[in-house]
Write a protein that holds these residues in place. Structure first.
Motif, PDB file in Angstrom:
ATOM      1  N   ASN A 117      48.059  36.079  89.441  1.00  0.00           N
ATOM      2  CA  ASN A 117      47.951  37.495  89.756  1.00  0.00           C
ATOM      3  C   ASN A 117      48.439  37.615  91.078  1.00  0.00           C
ATOM      4  O   ASN A 117      48.422  38.887  91.578  1.00  0.00           O
ATOM      5  N   GLY A 118      48.153  36.560  91.893  1.00  0.00           N
ATOM      6  CA  GLY A 118      48.645  36.726  93.322  1.00  0.00           C
ATOM      7  C   GLY A 118      50.234  36.547  93.640  1.00  0.00           C
ATOM      8  O   GLY A 118      50.725  36.873  94.693  1.00  0.00           O
ATOM      9  N   ILE A 119      50.891  36.376  92.432  1.00  0.00           N
ATOM     10  CA  ILE A 119      52.354  36.727  92.497  1.00  0.00           C
ATOM     11  C   ILE A 119      52.982  37.695  91.770  1.00  0.00           C
ATOM     12  O   ILE A 119      52.466  37.865  90.533  1.00  0.00           O
ATOM     13  N   SER A 120      53.669  38.417  92.372  1.00  0.00           N
ATOM     14  CA  SER A 120      54.249  39.625  91.586  1.00  0.00           C
ATOM     15  C   SER A 120      55.547  39.000  90.676  1.00  0.00           C
ATOM     16  O   SER A 120      56.155  38.089  91.061  1.00  0.00           O
ATOM     17  N   ASP A 121      56.095  39.840  89.726  1.00  0.00           N
ATOM     18  CA  ASP A 121      57.232  39.221  88.852  1.00  0.00           C
ATOM     19  C   ASP A 121      58.446  39.444  89.509  1.00  0.00           C
ATOM     20  O   ASP A 121      59.385  39.020  89.388  1.00  0.00           O
ATOM     21  N   SER A 122      58.528  40.088  90.953  1.00  0.00           N
ATOM     22  CA  SER A 122      59.636  40.159  91.457  1.00  0.00           C
ATOM     23  C   SER A 122      59.636  39.351  92.837  1.00  0.00           C
ATOM     24  O   SER A 122      60.950  39.249  93.638  1.00  0.00           O
ATOM     25  N   ASP A 123      58.597  38.564  93.076  1.00  0.00           N
ATOM     26  CA  ASP A 123      58.531  37.561  94.007  1.00  0.00           C
ATOM     27  C   ASP A 123      59.208  36.332  93.491  1.00  0.00           C
ATOM     28  O   ASP A 123      58.610  35.218  92.989  1.00  0.00           O
ATOM     29  N   ILE A 124      60.846  36.388  93.784  1.00  0.00           N
ATOM     30  CA  ILE A 124      61.615  35.252  93.245  1.00  0.00           C
ATOM     31  C   ILE A 124      61.221  33.903  93.611  1.00  0.00           C
ATOM     32  O   ILE A 124      61.080  32.927  93.064  1.00  0.00           O
ATOM     33  N   GLU A 125      61.121  33.647  95.070  1.00  0.00           N
ATOM     34  CA  GLU A 125      60.757  32.368  96.026  1.00  0.00           C
ATOM     35  C   GLU A 125      59.649  31.655  95.359  1.00  0.00           C
ATOM     36  O   GLU A 125      59.548  30.547  94.867  1.00  0.00           O
ATOM     37  N   PRO A 126      58.532  32.649  95.186  1.00  0.00           N
ATOM     38  CA  PRO A 126      57.086  31.970  94.751  1.00  0.00           C
ATOM     39  C   PRO A 126      57.088  31.555  93.373  1.00  0.00           C
ATOM     40  O   PRO A 126      56.596  30.460  92.858  1.00  0.00           O
ATOM     41  N   ILE A 127      57.974  32.257  92.714  1.00  0.00           N
ATOM     42  CA  ILE A 127      57.806  31.954  91.069  1.00  0.00           C
ATOM     43  C   ILE A 127      58.862  30.881  90.888  1.00  0.00           C
ATOM     44  O   ILE A 127      58.384  29.660  90.001  1.00  0.00           O
ATOM     45  N   VAL A 128      59.850  30.418  91.687  1.00  0.00           N
ATOM     46  CA  VAL A 128      60.885  29.122  91.391  1.00  0.00           C
ATOM     47  C   VAL A 128      59.824  27.991  92.040  1.00  0.00           C
ATOM     48  O   VAL A 128      60.159  27.038  91.130  1.00  0.00           O
ATOM     49  N   GLU A 129      59.014  28.125  93.179  1.00  0.00           N
ATOM     50  CA  GLU A 129      58.188  27.135  93.670  1.00  0.00           C
ATOM     51  C   GLU A 129      57.337  26.643  92.417  1.00  0.00           C
ATOM     52  O   GLU A 129      56.897  25.549  92.311  1.00  0.00           O
ATOM     53  N   LEU A 130      56.630  27.809  91.833  1.00  0.00           N
ATOM     54  CA  LEU A 130      55.492  27.530  90.832  1.00  0.00           C
ATOM     55  C   LEU A 130      56.190  26.670  89.781  1.00  0.00           C
ATOM     56  O   LEU A 130      55.394  25.733  89.176  1.00  0.00           O
ATOM     57  N   ALA A 131      57.422  27.216  89.278  1.00  0.00           N
ATOM     58  CA  ALA A 131      57.972  26.639  88.047  1.00  0.00           C
ATOM     59  C   ALA A 131      58.470  25.250  88.327  1.00  0.00           C
ATOM     60  O   ALA A 131      58.121  24.180  87.406  1.00  0.00           O
ATOM     61  N   VAL A 132      58.741  24.916  89.622  1.00  0.00           N
ATOM     62  CA  VAL A 132      58.978  23.528  89.882  1.00  0.00           C
ATOM     63  C   VAL A 132      57.858  22.748  89.974  1.00  0.00           C
ATOM     64  O   VAL A 132      57.618  21.780  89.477  1.00  0.00           O
ATOM     65  N   LYS A 133      56.630  23.234  90.769  1.00  0.00           N
ATOM     66  CA  LYS A 133      55.375  22.489  90.710  1.00  0.00           C
ATOM     67  C   LYS A 133      54.894  22.356  89.459  1.00  0.00           C
ATOM     68  O   LYS A 133      54.202  21.031  89.392  1.00  0.00           O
ATOM     69  N   GLU A 134      54.907  23.179  88.521  1.00  0.00           N
ATOM     70  CA  GLU A 134      54.189  23.010  87.266  1.00  0.00           C
ATOM     71  C   GLU A 134      55.036  22.294  86.187  1.00  0.00           C
ATOM     72  O   GLU A 134      54.616  22.190  84.943  1.00  0.00           O
ATOM     73  N   ASN A 135      56.136  21.896  86.513  1.00  0.00           N
ATOM     74  CA  ASN A 135      57.249  21.061  85.715  1.00  0.00           C
ATOM     75  C   ASN A 135      57.244  21.920  84.348  1.00  0.00           C
ATOM     76  O   ASN A 135      57.107  21.577  83.291  1.00  0.00           O
ATOM     77  N   ILE A 136      57.728  23.209  84.743  1.00  0.00           N
ATOM     78  CA  ILE A 136      58.076  24.272  83.554  1.00  0.00           C
ATOM     79  C   ILE A 136      59.373  23.851  82.741  1.00  0.00           C
ATOM     80  O   ILE A 136      60.545  23.654  83.643  1.00  0.00           O
ATOM     81  N   THR A 137      59.354  23.679  81.661  1.00  0.00           N
ATOM     82  CA  THR A 137      60.429  23.449  80.831  1.00  0.00           C
ATOM     83  C   THR A 137      61.244  24.950  80.643  1.00  0.00           C
ATOM     84  O   THR A 137      62.491  25.120  80.666  1.00  0.00           O
ATOM     85  N   TRP A 138      60.572  25.892  80.104  1.00  0.00           N
ATOM     86  CA  TRP A 138      61.124  27.181  79.601  1.00  0.00           C
ATOM     87  C   TRP A 138      60.194  28.354  80.373  1.00  0.00           C
ATOM     88  O   TRP A 138      59.122  28.229  80.331  1.00  0.00           O
ATOM     89  N   THR A 139      61.111  29.123  81.082  1.00  0.00           N
ATOM     90  CA  THR A 139      60.788  30.517  81.357  1.00  0.00           C
ATOM     91  C   THR A 139      61.239  31.536  80.535  1.00  0.00           C
ATOM     92  O   THR A 139      62.359  31.544  80.375  1.00  0.00           O
ATOM     93  N   VAL A 140      60.119  32.378  80.098  1.00  0.00           N
ATOM     94  CA  VAL A 140      60.715  33.610  79.384  1.00  0.00           C
ATOM     95  C   VAL A 140      60.491  34.646  80.196  1.00  0.00           C
ATOM     96  O   VAL A 140      59.230  34.884  80.629  1.00  0.00           O
ATOM     97  N   ILE A 141      61.459  35.707  80.350  1.00  0.00           N
ATOM     98  CA  ILE A 141      61.154  36.719  81.405  1.00  0.00           C
ATOM     99  C   ILE A 141      61.109  38.061  80.616  1.00  0.00           C
ATOM    100  O   ILE A 141      61.906  38.325  79.667  1.00  0.00           O
TER     101      ILE A 141
END
Length: 416
Positions: A45-69
């Motif tokens: 909840n420290g990241i907003s759904d419009s914070d594109i750069e932190p979301i991408v960083e999180l996805a890479v860090k957590e080895n995300i396979t699928w993101t559903v927006i």
């Protein structure tokens, strides 16, 4: 695999639950999520759904396979583009394709160019010219603000005065967004979700029916939706087939012809008129509250569904034969000004039947309101009548102060 859900409302709560049922899911992350998702996902909840750069960083860090927006705003901001560029599979259209929702003018132009059934329209950027057009056309007439408006930028004006008032409200000083004025279509509305990848389409076998007006009897202002139910048994497969054949498939094909590659949900808001099924609007994501009832009835493994759509493979969606109905409980004053911070008590026995749209957890079974649409309270049964009785019985168990919340008492009445 690890999956990520973007959004913090009731629709995303339903997406998290659907993904949690998949045999492929190891861990779910949600940005920003909400307190009710903690049972299924790690929320950020420290990241907003419009914070594109932190979301991408999180996805890479957590080895995300699928993101559903889930919501429309990050789609319009280009979140899918950035995630794709980072090598993450994304279910949700890119910025250019998301114009199908973010620009009513874009969507109307596509429909007119390719002969897709919809209401006649004109777009205006000048209040005086728009007002003259309304006076020429008369009422009833539909006024829509171009751009995103969370389902509230629409006025179905039954009189000329209502239409002129709506125009004055929508032509906000300093904005350049056009206002679209449409012919009023008469008939029964329904919502059809279709999963799309380029020219490939996979429609849901069942449709849902939303209730847009704030008050009983379809009165009051338009909202983001005050309740929904599925399936709509009096709207048969012949109507679904017609909607796909005449609207959805031609629109998917048209996007390809325009050099676009749509991948995600194509939500069709449609109406059955005397001249056949016509388009009211397209959304580029699951509807809310329709997603909550439809995804609860979906029995197919959601990750299997995403993979099939990604690979353009034939797939048969499986749904429960049950009925599902949901009632939105909203803050008094919604869709206009409303207070936050009202205490709400949700008994533990019905927590799984409640989808969190705007609630903040305080302690135990106590919450505080943090939005306009606060929660969707659902019921399930063998018939729609059973589901309706269960949903309203659940609403009666929720405690809140005086008239701090309100809800419609006639959700699903048309289908019972």
């Amino acid at each position: 695999m690890n999956v990520l859900v973007i959004g913090g409302g009731g629709r995303e709560h339903a997406l998290v639950k659907a993904l949690s049922r998949s045999k492929h899911t190891e861990k779910i992350h949600a940005v920003p999520g909400n307190d009710s998702m903690k049972k299924y996902a790690e929320i950020h909840n420290g990241i907003s759904d419009s914070d594109i750069e932190p979301i991408v960083e999180l996805a890479v860090k957590e080895n995300i396979t699928w993101t559903v927006i889930g919501p429309e705003a990050p789609l319009t901001a280009g979140l899918a583009d950035s995630l794709e560029a980072a090598g993450v599979k994304v279910f949700g259209p890119r910025k250019r394709e998301a114009q199908l929702e973010s620009s009513k003018t874009f969507a109307k132009n596509i429909m007119m160019k390719y002969g897709i059934p919809t209401a006649e329209y004109r777009a205006f950027t000048n209040l005086i010219e728009a007002s003259e057009y309304v006076k020429e056309q008369g009422a009833p007439i539909v006024i829509k603000k171009d751009g995103l408006a969370a389902g509230k930028g629409v006025a179905v004006a039954m009189t000329e005065d209502e239409a002129l008032d709506a125009l004055r409200e929508m032509f906000v000083e300093g904005e350049n967004n056009p206002v679209v004025i449409e012919e009023f279509l008469e008939g029964e509305e329904f919502s059809l979700m279709v999963l799309v990848n380029g020219e490939y389409t996979l429609p849901f076998d069942i449709v849902a029916q939303d209730h847009k007006r704030a008050f009983d009897g379809d009165t009051g202002p338009n909202t983001g939706g005050m309740g929904a139910y599925a399936p709509v048994t009096h709207i048969g497969h012949d109507v679904i087939d017609e909607a796909v054949e005449k609207i959805v498939q031609p629109t998917a094909d048209a996007m390809v012809k325009e050099g676009l590659d749509y991948f995600g949900v194509m939500y069709l808001g449609a109406i059955i008129t005397k001249d056949g099924v016509k388009t009211i609007e397209f959304n580029a994501r699951f509807g809310d509250p329709e997603a909550q009832v439809l995804l609860e009835l979906l029995e197919s493994d959601f990750i299997d569904v995403l993979e099939a759509v990604k690979n353009k493979e034939p797939y048969k969606l499986q749904f429960s034969s049950d009925s599902m109905l949901g009632v939105i409980m909203a803050s008094q004053g919604y869709p206009k000004d409303y207070d936050k911070g009202t205490q709400v008590v949700i008994p533990e026995s019905i927590e799984d039947e409640v989808f969190n749209s705007g609630l903040k957890h305080v302690t135990d079974d106590r919450y505080e309101t943090a939005g306009g649409r606060v929660m969707l309270v659902t019921g399930r049964g063998n018939t729609l009548e059973d589901a309706k009785q269960a949903a309203y019985k659940n609403t009666e168990q929720i405690e809140f102060n005086n008239d701090a919340l309100f809800y419609r008492n006639d959700i699903g009445e048309r289908g019972v």
